[in-house]
Write an enzyme that holds these catalytic residues in place. Sequence first.
Site, PDB file in Angstrom:
ATOM      1  N   CYS A   1      19.704  58.641  19.212  1.00 40.43           N
ATOM      2  CA  CYS A   1      18.800  59.450  20.030  1.00 40.43           C
ATOM      3  C   CYS A   1      19.580  60.476  20.854  1.00 40.43           C
ATOM      4  CB  CYS A   1      18.008  58.561  20.986  1.00 40.43           C
ATOM      5  SG  CYS A   1      17.176  57.158  20.221  1.00 40.43           S
TER       6      CYS A   1
ATOM      7  N   HIS B   1      21.426  56.213  23.032  1.00 39.80           N
ATOM      8  CA  HIS B   1      21.012  57.556  23.428  1.00 39.80           C
ATOM      9  C   HIS B   1      22.233  58.331  23.903  1.00 39.80           C
ATOM     10  CE1 HIS B   1      18.484  60.777  24.938  1.00 39.80           C
ATOM     11  NE2 HIS B   1      19.136  60.724  26.091  1.00 39.80           N
ATOM     12  N   SER B   2      22.401  59.556  23.407  1.00 37.97           N
ATOM     13  CA  SER B   2      23.490  60.441  23.809  1.00 37.97           C
ATOM     14  C   SER B   2      24.839  59.776  23.497  1.00 37.97           C
ATOM     15  CB  SER B   2      23.331  60.812  25.288  1.00 37.97           C
ATOM     16  OG  SER B   2      24.118  61.919  25.642  1.00 37.97           O
ATOM     17  N   LEU B   3      25.687  59.542  24.491  1.00 40.33           N
ATOM     18  CA  LEU B   3      26.928  58.790  24.256  1.00 40.33           C
ATOM     19  C   LEU B   3      26.630  57.490  23.511  1.00 40.33           C
ATOM     20  CD1 LEU B   3      29.870  57.727  24.769  1.00 40.33           C
ATOM     21  CD2 LEU B   3      29.024  56.952  27.007  1.00 40.33           C
TER      22      LEU B   3
END
Length: 239
Positions: free
Chosen positions: A104, A76-78
């Site tokens: 994500c 998720h993200s990073l």
Amino acid sequence: MTTLNLLCLPYSGASAMVYSRWRRKLPAWLQVRPVELPGRGARMAEPLQTDLQALARQLAGEQRLATAAPYALLGHSLGALLAFELAHELKALGCPPPLALFACGTAAPTRREGYDGENWREPKSDEALKSELRTLNGTPEEVLANDELMSLTLPILRADFLLCGRYAYRQRPTLGCPLHVLGGDADRASQAQLLAWGRETHGPFSLRMFPGGHFFIHEHEDPVLGELVAALEPHRMSA
């Protein structure tokens, strides 16, 4: 019954244990394997990394044996950028490919405008980091006001933002695994930025939007987990 391992990579400032509660909610055949990054959680004594590709190479060496069993990658993200780079580094080591890659909550590697750029290539002050946390709306105000907690969290967050801000996309042959993108309809990534993930694989691609902002994976946890199970169950049957 074939068991699949889901290697989960955390978002900025977090330990991989943010995924631990998923273990109680997912079926027994889908095993959550949080991938801890240096400098946090059980690896707190290790130095923080600010070079995303070097970190992906390190993790590939560490996770190489895990790829002997059927597995999927999620971030998720990073964590999504890191999962993508990890897939390429594992491929370079000759490892079996993941059954799927779940990206994500972030723009595709080629569409980072508005995310990184010059603004995040240099270390940010504590106040700038707290301001970003408020913008992302995932940290309670009482946590932001807790100096002891912040003294532990902000160095990790500062390094993680540098991982993203200094990230440089490299042109390589596309992945062959299915690539599933999950986004929040109130998050900062546009639909075009999310759809651009589709250029990173010559396998199947999907985009699923959920209500909520950046942390939709927690706000709407059950539908998100349902999406993972639906995407991976056919692989379990054929593995």
